[in-house]
Scaffold this active site. Structure first.
Site, PDB file in Angstrom:
ATOM      1  N   HIS A  72      -9.486   1.362   4.742  1.00  0.00           N
ATOM      2  CA  HIS A  72      -8.225   1.519   5.471  1.00  0.00           C
ATOM      3  C   HIS A  72      -8.459   2.432   6.675  1.00  0.00           C
ATOM      4  O   HIS A  72      -9.250   3.370   6.599  1.00  0.00           O
ATOM      5  CB  HIS A  72      -7.148   2.094   4.550  1.00  0.00           C
ATOM      6  CG  HIS A  72      -5.782   2.024   5.176  1.00  0.00           C
ATOM      7  ND1 HIS A  72      -5.356   2.940   6.089  1.00  0.00           N
ATOM      8  CD2 HIS A  72      -4.791   1.116   5.044  1.00  0.00           C
ATOM      9  CE1 HIS A  72      -4.131   2.602   6.493  1.00  0.00           C
ATOM     10  NE2 HIS A  72      -3.764   1.500   5.870  1.00  0.00           N
ATOM     11  N   GLU A  81      -5.342  -4.740  10.543  1.00  0.00           N
ATOM     12  CA  GLU A  81      -4.290  -3.745  10.761  1.00  0.00           C
ATOM     13  C   GLU A  81      -4.543  -3.037  12.095  1.00  0.00           C
ATOM     14  O   GLU A  81      -5.344  -2.093  12.152  1.00  0.00           O
ATOM     15  CB  GLU A  81      -4.287  -2.710   9.635  1.00  0.00           C
ATOM     16  CG  GLU A  81      -4.024  -3.290   8.264  1.00  0.00           C
ATOM     17  CD  GLU A  81      -3.437  -2.268   7.312  1.00  0.00           C
ATOM     18  OE1 GLU A  81      -2.386  -2.562   6.734  1.00  0.00           O
ATOM     19  OE2 GLU A  81      -4.003  -1.166   7.171  1.00  0.00           O
ATOM     20  N   GLU A 135      -6.846   4.796   7.804  1.00  0.00           N
ATOM     21  CA  GLU A 135      -6.632   6.228   7.531  1.00  0.00           C
ATOM     22  C   GLU A 135      -7.873   6.850   6.893  1.00  0.00           C
ATOM     23  O   GLU A 135      -8.169   8.023   7.100  1.00  0.00           O
ATOM     24  CB  GLU A 135      -5.367   6.385   6.660  1.00  0.00           C
ATOM     25  CG  GLU A 135      -4.115   6.142   7.501  1.00  0.00           C
ATOM     26  CD  GLU A 135      -2.927   5.552   6.766  1.00  0.00           C
ATOM     27  OE1 GLU A 135      -2.888   5.610   5.523  1.00  0.00           O
ATOM     28  OE2 GLU A 135      -2.031   5.019   7.460  1.00  0.00           O
ATOM     29  N   ASN A 154       0.881  -1.172   0.000  1.00  0.00           N
ATOM     30  CA  ASN A 154       0.000   0.000   0.000  1.00  0.00           C
ATOM     31  C   ASN A 154       0.919   1.221   0.000  1.00  0.00           C
ATOM     32  O   ASN A 154       1.506   1.552   1.026  1.00  0.00           O
ATOM     33  CB  ASN A 154      -0.891  -0.021   1.250  1.00  0.00           C
ATOM     34  CG  ASN A 154      -1.705   1.259   1.392  1.00  0.00           C
ATOM     35  OD1 ASN A 154      -1.747   2.081   0.488  1.00  0.00           O
ATOM     36  ND2 ASN A 154      -2.343   1.428   2.536  1.00  0.00           N
ATOM     37  N   LYS A 204       0.163   4.215  -0.152  1.00  0.00           N
ATOM     38  CA  LYS A 204      -0.465   5.408   0.439  1.00  0.00           C
ATOM     39  C   LYS A 204      -0.216   6.601  -0.495  1.00  0.00           C
ATOM     40  O   LYS A 204      -0.135   6.406  -1.702  1.00  0.00           O
ATOM     41  CB  LYS A 204       0.049   5.625   1.863  1.00  0.00           C
ATOM     42  CG  LYS A 204      -0.106   4.344   2.713  1.00  0.00           C
ATOM     43  CD  LYS A 204       0.081   4.543   4.172  1.00  0.00           C
ATOM     44  CE  LYS A 204      -0.146   3.205   4.880  1.00  0.00           C
ATOM     45  NZ  LYS A 204      -0.107   3.311   6.332  1.00  0.00           N
ATOM     46  N   GLY A 243       2.704   2.366  10.770  1.00  0.00           N
ATOM     47  CA  GLY A 243       3.661   3.461  10.602  1.00  0.00           C
ATOM     48  C   GLY A 243       4.386   3.833  11.884  1.00  0.00           C
ATOM     49  O   GLY A 243       5.047   4.864  11.956  1.00  0.00           O
ATOM     50  N   SER A 250       3.552  -2.098  10.208  1.00  0.00           N
ATOM     51  CA  SER A 250       5.006  -2.179  10.385  1.00  0.00           C
ATOM     52  C   SER A 250       5.588  -3.540   9.987  1.00  0.00           C
ATOM     53  O   SER A 250       6.533  -4.028  10.599  1.00  0.00           O
ATOM     54  CB  SER A 250       5.402  -1.816  11.821  1.00  0.00           C
ATOM     55  OG  SER A 250       5.025  -0.472  12.113  1.00  0.00           O
TER      56      SER A 250
HETATM   57  P1  13P Z   1       3.136   0.474   7.597  1.00  0.00           P
HETATM   58  O1  13P Z   1       3.608  -0.835   7.007  1.00  0.00           O
HETATM   59  O2  13P Z   1       3.878   1.649   7.058  1.00  0.00           O
HETATM   60  O3  13P Z   1       3.080   0.402   9.088  1.00  0.00           O
HETATM   61  O4  13P Z   1       1.621   0.676   7.093  1.00  0.00           O
HETATM   62  C1  13P Z   1       0.721  -0.357   7.261  1.00  0.00           C
HETATM   63  C2  13P Z   1      -0.504  -0.041   6.486  1.00  0.00           C
HETATM   64  O5  13P Z   1      -1.274   0.818   6.868  1.00  0.00           O
HETATM   65  C3  13P Z   1      -0.734  -0.781   5.231  1.00  0.00           C
HETATM   66  O6  13P Z   1      -2.012  -0.551   4.743  1.00  0.00           O
END
Ligand code: 13P
Length: 244
Positions: free
Chosen positions: A95, A166, A97, A9, A11, A172, A208
């Site tokens: 997601h 997640e 976010e 992803n 982002k 992150g 992560s």
């Molecule tokens: P990270 O791997 O950067 O922690 O992000 C995870 C994520 O949100 C994947 O959709």
């Protein structure tokens, strides 16, 4: 044995020149392997570039969101059919976010999953708890509510989606759930899905994931792969995760 699925992803990261380097590295470094799929979910403006660079390779691609609507006066939105026209196979929906920063509800996420399926895409529906919810002991109930919203809305079609667990506190932050912590939640998700006739769908872990921890996570019985953020922006690291 369920298939292993590793999805990057990106982002809101990337740019034409950097994408070309990354996509070419993946296309050259990933070979079709039975039971293993590697994919990248790119920002919508780069779907055409992903198609150009990846078609003919073993790497699949997808979007990070789709509209719940088919078409019409929804300025700024991108329909699932538009995403599918660029050869995409996947669309992330719900997601954390988007749930947190754009107020997406369980019902909206389920509608987006349905729109993705109708366009021939496989939705990757994300679920997960905040740190406060975990510390309150509410992890299982929060995740159950999110899963039930999907299975109630989709009925038999729930067996055609992918779920990504997640934990929001692990995204992150460099703070990964331990394999045992992740497996405990994946097991409860699997049981919940089983009751809805969708017990065999892939359940990915995200938060992560990196080359150093992927193999231990993927060794767990109900972890079928990963949804990888930051580490998917580095071609070599992402390929290593793909092979874990
Ligand atoms: P990270 O791997 O950067 O922690 O992000 C995870 C994520 O949100 C994947 O959709």
């Amino acid at each position: 044995m369920r298939d292993r699925l590793i999805v990057g992803n990106w982002k809101m990261n990337g740019g034409l020149a950097a994408n070309t380097r990354l996509l070419r590295r993946l296309a050259a470094g990933w070979h079709a392997a039975s039971g293993r799929v590697l994919a990248v979910c790119v920002p919508a403006p780069y779907l055409a570039q992903a198609q150009t660079e990846l078609q003919g390779s073993a790497v699949a691609w997808g979007a990070q969101d789709v509209s719940e609507h088919r078409q019409g006066a929804y300025t700024g939105d991108v329909s699932a059919a538009m995403v599918a026209e660029f050869g995409a196979r996947f669309a992330i929906v719900g997601h954390s976010e988007r749930r947190q920063l754009h107020g997406e509800t369980d019902a909206l996420v389920a509608a987006k999953a349905r729109a993705a399926l109708a366009a021939g895409l496989t939705p990757i529906a994300c679920v997960g708890e905040t740190l406060v919810e975990r510390e309150r002991g509410d992890t299982e109930s929060v995740v159950a509510r999110e899963i039930d919203a999907l299975t109630d809305a989709l009925g038999d079609d729930a067996a055609r989606i992918v779920v990504a667990y997640e934990p929001i506190w692990a995204i992150g932050t460099g703070r990964t759930a331990t394999p045992e912590q992740a497996q405990a939640v994946h097991g409860s998700i699997r049981a919940r899905l089983q009751r809805a006739g969708a017990g065999e769908i892939p359940i990915l872990y995200g938060g992560s994931v990196k080359a150093a921890n992927a193999a231990a996570l993927f060794a767990m019985p109900d972890i079928d792969g990963g949804l990888v953020g930051g580490a998917s922006l580095d071609g070599d690291e992402f390929l290593t995760i793909g092979h874990a």
